[in-house]
Motif scaffolding. Structure first.
Motif, short mmCIF file in Angstrom:
data_model
loop_
_atom_site.label_atom_id
_atom_site.label_comp_id
_atom_site.label_asym_id
_atom_site.label_seq_id
_atom_site.Cartn_x
_atom_site.Cartn_y
_atom_site.Cartn_z
N GLN A 1 0.83 -1.20 0.00
CA GLN A 1 0.00 0.00 0.00
C GLN A 1 0.87 1.26 0.00
O GLN A 1 0.58 2.22 -0.72
CB GLN A 1 -0.93 0.00 1.22
N ILE A 2 1.92 1.24 0.81
CA ILE A 2 2.84 2.39 0.84
C ILE A 2 3.55 2.54 -0.51
O ILE A 2 3.70 3.66 -1.03
CB ILE A 2 3.86 2.22 1.98
N PHE A 3 4.00 1.44 -1.08
CA PHE A 3 4.67 1.46 -2.38
C PHE A 3 3.77 2.08 -3.44
O PHE A 3 4.18 2.96 -4.20
CB PHE A 3 5.05 0.03 -2.77
N ASP A 4 2.52 1.59 -3.50
CA ASP A 4 1.60 2.07 -4.53
C ASP A 4 1.27 3.55 -4.32
O ASP A 4 1.12 4.31 -5.30
CB ASP A 4 0.31 1.25 -4.49
N ALA A 5 1.16 3.98 -3.06
CA ALA A 5 0.78 5.37 -2.79
C ALA A 5 1.92 6.35 -3.06
O ALA A 5 1.67 7.55 -3.22
CB ALA A 5 0.32 5.50 -1.33
N THR A 6 3.15 5.87 -3.10
CA THR A 6 4.31 6.75 -3.33
C THR A 6 4.99 6.48 -4.66
O THR A 6 6.13 6.87 -4.88
CB THR A 6 5.33 6.58 -2.19
N ARG A 7 4.30 5.80 -5.55
CA ARG A 7 4.91 5.40 -6.84
C ARG A 7 5.41 6.60 -7.63
O ARG A 7 6.45 6.52 -8.31
CB ARG A 7 3.90 4.60 -7.65
N ALA B 1 0.06 13.58 -0.95
CA ALA B 1 1.26 14.41 -1.09
C ALA B 1 0.87 15.87 -1.20
O ALA B 1 0.00 16.25 -2.00
CB ALA B 1 2.04 13.98 -2.33
N LYS B 2 1.52 16.70 -0.37
CA LYS B 2 1.30 18.15 -0.40
C LYS B 2 2.66 18.83 -0.36
O LYS B 2 3.31 18.85 0.67
CB LYS B 2 0.43 18.59 0.77
N ARG C 1 1.20 13.26 3.86
CA ARG C 1 0.29 13.02 4.97
C ARG C 1 -0.17 11.56 4.91
O ARG C 1 -0.87 11.17 3.98
CB ARG C 1 -0.88 13.97 4.90
N MET C 2 0.26 10.78 5.90
CA MET C 2 -0.06 9.36 5.94
C MET C 2 -1.16 9.13 6.97
O MET C 2 -0.99 9.37 8.16
CB MET C 2 1.18 8.54 6.31
N ARG C 3 -2.31 8.68 6.48
CA ARG C 3 -3.44 8.43 7.36
C ARG C 3 -3.61 6.92 7.56
O ARG C 3 -3.61 6.16 6.59
CB ARG C 3 -4.73 9.04 6.80
N LEU C 4 -3.80 6.52 8.81
CA LEU C 4 -3.92 5.10 9.17
C LEU C 4 -5.34 4.81 9.60
O LEU C 4 -5.83 5.39 10.59
CB LEU C 4 -2.95 4.76 10.31
N ARG C 5 -6.00 3.94 8.86
CA ARG C 5 -7.33 3.49 9.28
C ARG C 5 -7.14 2.31 10.22
O ARG C 5 -6.56 1.29 9.82
CB ARG C 5 -8.17 3.09 8.08
N VAL C 6 -7.60 2.47 11.45
CA VAL C 6 -7.31 1.46 12.47
C VAL C 6 -8.59 0.74 12.89
O VAL C 6 -9.71 1.24 12.69
CB VAL C 6 -6.63 2.11 13.71
N ARG D 1 12.76 12.11 0.09
CA ARG D 1 13.02 13.55 0.22
C ARG D 1 11.73 14.32 0.52
O ARG D 1 11.44 15.37 -0.08
CB ARG D 1 13.69 14.10 -1.04
N ARG D 2 10.98 13.80 1.44
CA ARG D 2 9.73 14.42 1.87
C ARG D 2 9.57 14.26 3.38
O ARG D 2 9.91 13.21 3.93
CB ARG D 2 8.50 13.76 1.20
N ASP D 3 9.03 15.27 4.05
CA ASP D 3 8.60 15.09 5.43
C ASP D 3 7.37 14.19 5.43
O ASP D 3 6.58 14.21 4.47
CB ASP D 3 8.25 16.43 6.07
#
Length: 559
Positions: free
Chosen positions: A347-353, A466-467, A472-477, A500-502
């Motif tokens: 999920q992280i890979f796909d969201a930051t592709r 991405a902004k 901004r990483m949101r976690l659905r728990v 290279r992003r906060d």
């Protein structure tokens, strides 16, 4: 799942290609045979002839190509008396491995007898009835007594048709004197054993191998096709009459005999004498023909020894994924945790592709590295990330190129402590481009592992927006995610640096439970920010129940 079994015999080389069904039965989808007479002139400890070895290599190479055209998962081969007895049998095995790429296993006469009995009992369906199985090969003759479940008696005799023909079959037609000498020799070798079988009692006699099938077809007047003679019963009297006919014929007459394979014309008479003598000594009235022999026995034995692997092949048809799962299972991995880490990593890979610009092949490496990241605990917890790398590199993964295995191993290694360095084993051998891939994938797995810090799978989904210079990483728990939020704060640094992003991590509203709507008012979001220069090491894992309650703070031991 598909496999190929090769029987490297004294007279012929046989291969069957089988599809193994989910119920662990199998069907033959292709078969091939080449009568090369590997053992001609070399039995009783003499050397295999160079010409025969060269022909065998050509046959094995052809068989391998045929098997691979069917997409088989495995090819295994067994050699019998010719290679077993030859002075240069080891050279033959080395040539098969070097020239053809096949590992040929030499089996003992006793093991050969067991495997043949296993196949014949399966094919004929003897059940609990004790039955005799006779297989006359080129160099040896195997005789067993047993049921479908077990072999009660099993022996291998040096009475193969090629061996006996070289010794007793020199006259044409086969003279009465040579027949008597052959009979006496067969009785000398087998009489006491056959009487032992007779005293125990048997339900039927089953005959396997090319010699038996060929003689049975001639005796019954049927075609020599397997479908026409499979499980056909041939009377001992019909076989005795066939013996008289064959021994009275010249070689030229046998070559013209309808139904007789010309390649067997020179050995058919000797084979008929051996079969007739054995049946007469046993007192058998008939013989049941069976088309299963050593090669099918090899398949059945493989199925018995590899049930888990076969079921795995049905679950995971792709050999790459299957070999990864099998390695993980051999190392007693925790499937729920490994699959959760893998799912979140993807999920992280796909969201930051758009930032890392990696493709589907790198995505697969990430998935497999995540699945295997903790297998090093199989050796010990201390330094388990390094143990994981070692196990991946040496775990026999199939379907991968060597560099791919190195990358997967390094991705597993960097899930825990430290960052990649040129001095690290494996990493130093990679190109600059591959090193960057490892840095990105390793950072993703490190973060994904932290998002299941409690091993309770409380993170349901990760979404990233991405902004400008911030993610901004949101976690659905779906539970108490305090430990996961704490670990995420510690592990976002490596990913923030390579991208290279906060990175800002925040929980979303919890998922609903038991069909009830989620609370409208979630607890105040706890925002955590990681900058590229804030990487931190991970802490040892907690048991699954470690962060379930909030009555006491979780106890964490530092590295």
């Amino acid at each position: 799942m598909r496999i190929a079994a090769i029987d490297v015999g004294t007279n012929s080389v046989h291969m069957i290609v089988c599809r193994i069904r989910p119920d662990l039965s199998f069907e033959v989808i292709d078969r091939e045979k080449d009568m090369i007479r590997l053992g001609a002139g070399s039995l009783d400890g003499r050397e295999l002839q160079p010409a025969a070895i060269a022909t065998a290599m050509e046959t094995l190479s052809k068989f391998r190509r045929l098997a691979e055209s069917h997409g088989v998962d495995e090819i295994f081969a067994a050699a019998t008396s010719a290679v077993r007895e030859a002075e240069n049998g080891g050279d033959f095995l080395a040539a098969a491995r070097r020239q053809v790429g096949l590992r040929v296993r030499v089996i003992s006469g006793t093991e050969e007898a067991r495997l043949i009995h296993l196949a014949a009992a399966y094919a004929v369906g003897v059940g609990r009835h004790s039955s005799v199985v006779i297989d006359i090969g080129g160099g040896s003759c195997e005789i067993t007594l047993g049921t479908s479940a077990r072999v009660e008696l099993g022996r291998s005799f040096k009475l193969g048709i090629l061996r006996m023909s070289e010794r007793f079959g020199r006259s044409d037609p086969l003279s009465a004197a040579h027949q008597r000498k052959l009979e006496r020799h067969v009785l000398k070798e087998t009489k006491s054993y056959l009487r032992q079988i007779d005293r125990r009692g048997y339900h039927r006699v089953i005959g396997t191998s090319g010699t038996m099938l060929s003689l049975g077809a001639l005796a019954t007047g049927k075609a020599a096709g397997l479908e026409d003679i499979r499980n056909v019963r041939v009377s001992a009297k019909a076989l005795h009459r066939l013996r008289k006919r064959l021994t009275e014929m010249t070689m030229e007459e046998r070559l013209k005999m309808a139904g007789l394979d010309p390649r067997r014309a020179d050995i058919a008479a000797v084979g008929a004498v051996i079969v007739d003598t054995l049946l007469d000594t046993l007192g058998a009235n008939e013989l049941t023909l069976c088309d299963f022999a050593l090669r099918e026995g090899l398949v059945l034995d493989y199925i018995q020894r590899n049930r888990a692997h076969i079921r795995s092949a049905e679950r995971y048809p792709d050999v790459r994924r299957r070999s990864v799962i099998e390695l993980a299972e051999r190392c007693n991995y925790w499937p729920e945790h490994a699959q959760q880490v893998s799912r979140l990593a993807l999920q992280i890979f796909d969201a930051t592709r758009d930032l890392h610009e990696l493709g589907s092949r790198e995505r697969e490496w990430l998935e497999f590295g995540a699945l295997l990241h903790d297998i090093g605990i199989h050796i010990s917890y201390e330094g388990h990330h390094k143990h994981s790398y070692y196990l991946v590199r040496n775990g026999g993964l199939r379907g991968f190129e060597p560099e791919e295995i190195t990358v997967i191993g390094l991705v597993a290694r960097y899930h825990r402590q430290g960052t990649p360095k040129k001095s690290h084993e494996g990493f130093e051998d990679l190109s600059p481009e591959r090193r960057e891939v490892v840095r990105v994938l390793g950072a993703i797995v490190r973060l994904a592992e932290g998002l299941d810090r409690s091993h309770a799978q409380v993170i349901d989904r990760v979404s990233i927006v991405a902004k400008k210079k911030r993610l901004r990483m949101r976690l659905r728990v779906k539970g108490d995610a305090e430990l996961e939020l704490w670990a995420a704060h510690r592990h976002t640094g490596a990913l923030a640096e390579v991208l290279r992003r906060d990175i800002v991590v925040e929980p979303a509203a919890r998922s609903s439970r038991k069909g009830q709507p989620a609370r409208k008012k979630a607890r105040k979001n706890r925002k955590l920010t990681s900058r590229p220069d804030r990487a931190a090491d991970s802490a040892p894992r907690q048991r699954r129940h470690a962060a379930r309650r909030r009555t006491a703070a979780p106890r964490v031991t530092g590295n």
